[in-house]
Write an enzyme that holds these catalytic residues in place. Structure first.
Site, PDB file in Angstrom:
ATOM      1  N   HIS A   9     -10.985  -1.814   7.031  1.00 42.32           N
ATOM      2  CA  HIS A   9      -9.663  -1.372   6.609  1.00 42.32           C
ATOM      3  C   HIS A   9      -8.776  -2.567   6.280  1.00 42.32           C
ATOM      4  O   HIS A   9      -8.438  -3.355   7.152  1.00 42.32           O
ATOM      5  CB  HIS A   9      -9.043  -0.550   7.746  1.00 42.32           C
ATOM      6  CG  HIS A   9      -7.725   0.048   7.430  1.00 42.32           C
ATOM      7  ND1 HIS A   9      -6.587  -0.256   8.141  1.00 42.32           N
ATOM      8  CD2 HIS A   9      -7.348   0.940   6.470  1.00 42.32           C
ATOM      9  CE1 HIS A   9      -5.573   0.428   7.662  1.00 42.32           C
ATOM     10  NE2 HIS A   9      -6.002   1.166   6.644  1.00 42.32           N
ATOM     11  N   HIS A  51      -0.339  -3.905   0.911  1.00 40.65           N
ATOM     12  CA  HIS A  51      -0.167  -2.532   1.377  1.00 40.65           C
ATOM     13  C   HIS A  51       1.250  -1.995   1.224  1.00 40.65           C
ATOM     14  O   HIS A  51       1.474  -0.945   0.632  1.00 40.65           O
ATOM     15  CB  HIS A  51      -0.595  -2.410   2.844  1.00 40.65           C
ATOM     16  CG  HIS A  51      -0.428  -1.031   3.406  1.00 40.65           C
ATOM     17  ND1 HIS A  51       0.747  -0.590   4.000  1.00 40.65           N
ATOM     18  CD2 HIS A  51      -1.282   0.023   3.456  1.00 40.65           C
ATOM     19  CE1 HIS A  51       0.611   0.642   4.380  1.00 40.65           C
ATOM     20  NE2 HIS A  51      -0.614   1.058   4.069  1.00 40.65           N
TER      21      HIS A  51
END
Length: 232
Positions: A9, A51
């Protein structure tokens, strides 16, 4: 735990700064099955791997990614002296050695990502099967699928998976990724009934992964892929 996909991730982000080349290198060394990265378009038009919409949490600087040119973003510290990479840099680094999940994190990314992946397949060591694309932005997923239908799609859900019938018809996805903090067994069953695999984000505890696997989960996104890999 049986061998099921472990997806790093934002790279091995529990060990190295998230979405940086260092995190992706670490995931490679850990033999993760795939790497997930988040992609946005910055002000000068490049696809950058980051992100958050805002820079503050990661870099300590104010402002939004979409309002900064690449040259300005390059000057920021993304952690441990790492810079914010472009998607092209990430693909050049990995060069077909591991599968990649590209999450379309902002509007206007779909066509540019499709073009970049297509170019990587044409000129590098990548194959179509090495990629899958996901997003919370349904319209971006649809646009990507229309542009590059050969690349698999994974649906993303933060809560209950809704509108599955419509999205399956339009996007032909192979999986749905559900939030580990909110997931319910009934949701897993519902996704399976629609013929899709169930991936879960974000799972760092091997015991939690084993429990979810027993409920039908078939893949995990993890900040610590090494932990899950050791236990399977």
């Amino acid at each position: 735990m049986h061998k099921i996909p472990v997806i790093a991730h934002r790279g091995a982000s529990g060990h190295e700064p998230e979405n940086t080349l260092a995190a992706f290198r670490a995931a490679l060394k850990m033999n993760a099955d795939a790497i997930e990265c988040d992609v946005q378009v910055c002000k000068s038009g490049e696809l950058v791997v980051f992100h958050d919409r805002r820079l503050k949490r990661i870099t300590g600087e104010r402002g939004k990614v979409k309002r900064k040119k690449l040259a300005s973003l390059r000057q920021l510290d993304a952690g441990k002296g790492e810079h914010i990479p472009t998607l092209k840099e990430v693909l050049d680094l990995l060069d077909g050695r591991i599968s990649v999940n590209v999450e379309l994190k902002s509007k206007g990314t779909a066509v540019a990502v499709a073009q970049l992946l297509r170019n990587g397949i044409r000129t590098g060591n990548w194959k179509t099967k090495d990629f899958f694309v996901s997003s919370f932005y349904y319209r971006e997923l649809r646009r990507f699928h229309e542009t590059f239908p050969e690349i698999p799609i994974s649906l993303l859900y933060n809560k209950k998976p809704r509108r599955l019938k419509k999205r399956i018809k339009v996007l032909e996805p192979f999986a749905a990724a559900l939030n580990a903090g909110k997931i319910r067994p009934a949701w897993i069953r519902r996704v399976h009934e629609k013929g899709l695999k169930v991936y879960v984000w974000t799972v760092d505890d091997p015991q939690e992964a084993e429990h979810l696997r027993s409920k039908g989960a078939e893949g995990f996104f993890s900040n610590y892929p090494d932990r899950l890999i050791k236990k399977r």
